[in-house]
Design a protein around this motif. Structure first.
Motif, PDB file in Angstrom:
ATOM      1  N   GLY A  36       0.815  -1.283   0.170  1.00  0.00           N
ATOM      2  CA  GLY A  36      -0.029   0.081  -0.125  1.00  0.00           C
ATOM      3  C   GLY A  36       0.921   1.187  -0.107  1.00  0.00           C
ATOM      4  N   MET A  37      -0.064   2.203  -0.015  1.00  0.00           N
ATOM      5  CA  MET A  37       0.705   3.708   0.092  1.00  0.00           C
ATOM      6  C   MET A  37      -0.051   4.541   1.350  1.00  0.00           C
ATOM      7  N   ASN A  38       0.926   5.148   2.005  1.00  0.00           N
ATOM      8  CA  ASN A  38       0.278   5.794   3.100  1.00  0.00           C
ATOM      9  C   ASN A  38       0.692   6.971   3.053  1.00  0.00           C
ATOM     10  N   PRO A  39      -0.377   8.206   2.662  1.00  0.00           N
ATOM     11  CA  PRO A  39      -0.104   9.618   2.508  1.00  0.00           C
ATOM     12  C   PRO A  39       0.493  10.331   3.905  1.00  0.00           C
ATOM     13  N   GLU A  40       0.008   9.700   5.029  1.00  0.00           N
ATOM     14  CA  GLU A  40       0.310  10.443   6.275  1.00  0.00           C
ATOM     15  C   GLU A  40       0.823   9.217   7.201  1.00  0.00           C
ATOM     16  N   GLN A  41       2.084   8.763   7.018  1.00  0.00           N
ATOM     17  CA  GLN A  41       2.604   7.507   7.899  1.00  0.00           C
ATOM     18  C   GLN A  41       2.711   7.932   9.603  1.00  0.00           C
ATOM     19  N   GLU A  42       1.980   6.904  10.267  1.00  0.00           N
ATOM     20  CA  GLU A  42       1.817   7.024  11.730  1.00  0.00           C
ATOM     21  C   GLU A  42       2.977   6.615  12.255  1.00  0.00           C
ATOM     22  N   PRO A  43       3.451   6.805  13.234  1.00  0.00           N
ATOM     23  CA  PRO A  43       4.594   6.353  14.160  1.00  0.00           C
ATOM     24  C   PRO A  43       4.543   5.100  14.406  1.00  0.00           C
ATOM     25  N   ILE A  44       5.303   4.235  14.473  1.00  0.00           N
ATOM     26  CA  ILE A  44       5.412   2.723  14.577  1.00  0.00           C
ATOM     27  C   ILE A  44       6.659   2.280  15.211  1.00  0.00           C
ATOM     28  N   GLU A  45       6.478   1.464  16.336  1.00  0.00           N
ATOM     29  CA  GLU A  45       7.558   0.859  17.176  1.00  0.00           C
ATOM     30  C   GLU A  45       7.349  -0.502  17.262  1.00  0.00           C
ATOM     31  N   ARG A  46       8.364  -1.221  16.746  1.00  0.00           N
ATOM     32  CA  ARG A  46       8.166  -2.850  16.989  1.00  0.00           C
ATOM     33  C   ARG A  46       9.472  -3.216  17.485  1.00  0.00           C
ATOM     34  N   ARG A  47       9.276  -3.660  18.782  1.00  0.00           N
ATOM     35  CA  ARG A  47      10.605  -4.163  19.655  1.00  0.00           C
ATOM     36  C   ARG A  47      10.871  -5.634  19.465  1.00  0.00           C
ATOM     37  N   SER A  48       9.914  -6.276  18.714  1.00  0.00           N
ATOM     38  CA  SER A  48      10.340  -7.538  18.468  1.00  0.00           C
ATOM     39  C   SER A  48      10.096  -7.720  16.953  1.00  0.00           C
ATOM     40  N   GLY A  49      10.476  -6.734  16.266  1.00  0.00           N
ATOM     41  CA  GLY A  49      10.379  -6.645  14.834  1.00  0.00           C
ATOM     42  C   GLY A  49       9.335  -7.184  14.071  1.00  0.00           C
ATOM     43  N   TYR A  50       9.113  -7.336  12.840  1.00  0.00           N
ATOM     44  CA  TYR A  50       7.952  -7.635  12.099  1.00  0.00           C
ATOM     45  C   TYR A  50       7.899  -8.969  11.728  1.00  0.00           C
TER      46      TYR A  50
END
Length: 291
Positions: A36-50
């Protein structure tokens, strides 16, 4: 092998384009999870990764990217390919940040990337005339208009995108972004050649780089989020999967010996822990019966 694909689209103000692919019980060897495309990227935090591979690139604005305790700026013409399980975080830097993203997986995903000499999380940049962004938009358009009920079309497009990234993407900035990986590269190359030697241990790997085992593990945790020996186990399992994905009629014992295991039972246990199935179940998933 046919699979039912359920596609869900979320649209906000006619701009956000996001497609999620829900696959059947048996995944394709290479599949798209989301795009996808996100015009307003929100903050992301992934301590265990994806849990699967994650591609993220900037379309407009800038993003602040945190990886292995360091911060980097993701500008247009730059993207990051994150391997599964690598801790990270990102957020916009400034007023806005527009991103394109792609997540994917499959039993052959890691082996295919390794065949293209992409072995770890890395940072790519490219020239303005490179077709990387164009191909991502083509994939988004296809997800919007095609009735891809087997997932094969998306899988084929994914393969083309990854090979395009390899062809046009440049990783020359790795010395400043992933300087620890430069130190590991000679060892990674050596392990690619010597993974079948059951005598290899942590001390042997550290001696290849003339550093202490403790520092070696620190480098591997920074690069991959795992220890050096855990990386070797994953490498051996990947090589075993490569063998079983071909039409070679080898027994489990022969595969175990070829991949650095003296005892087939240890190989089966390691394979099950890593892949969640036995080697025979994996072989059947690839369409090959046991010899």
């Amino acid at each position: 092998m046919e699979q039912n694909v359920r596609r869900t689209e979320y649209v906000v103000n006619g701009q956000l384009r996001r497609f999620l692919f829900a696959l059947g019980e048996q995944d394709l060897p290479l599949y798209v999870e989301s795009i996808g495309m996100n015009p307003e990227q929100e903050p992301i935090e992934r301590r265990s990764g994806y849990p699967v591979f994650h591609w993220l690139q900037t379309m407009a604005g800038e993003g602040e990217f945190e990886l292995s305790g360091r911060s980097f700026t993701l500008t247009p013409g730059n993207g990051a390919l994150l391997f599964p399980g690598v801790p990270h975080a990102y957020a916009k830097k400034g007023k806005t940040w527009t991103t394109l993203y792609l997540t994917f997986g499959g039993t052959l995903a890691e082996a295919m990337l390794a065949a293209l000499d992409i072995r770890h999380t890395d940072w790519f940049h490219w020239n303005d005339d490179a077709p990387i962004t164009t191909q991502l938009f083509d994939m988004i358009d296809s997800a919007e208009h095609d009735e891809d009920r087997t997932g094969l079309h998306a899988s084929a497009q994914l393969y083309r995108f990854i090979t395009t990234l390899k062809k046009y993407g440049q990783t020359g900035g790795r010395s400043s972004l992933f300087h620890h990986l430069e130190k590991l590269d000679p060892l990674l190359q050596w392990l690619e050649e010597r993974f079948g030697d059951p005598e290899i241990g942590l001390t042997d790997m550290a001696e290849r780089l003339q550093i202490s085992p403790r520092y070696l593990n620190a480098l591997f945790r920074q690069a991959f989020g795992i220890t050096a020996y855990a990386y070797l186990i994953r490498l051996r399992i990947r090589k075993a999967k490569e063998i079983m994905s071909r039409s070679e009629r080898r027994t489990v014992k022969e595969i175990a010996l070829a991949c650095g295991y003296r005892d087939p039972s240890h190989f089966i246990a390691a394979f099950g822990k890593t892949e969640g199935m036995t080697p025979e179940q994996f072989r059947k998933l690839q369409g090959w019966a046991a010899p």
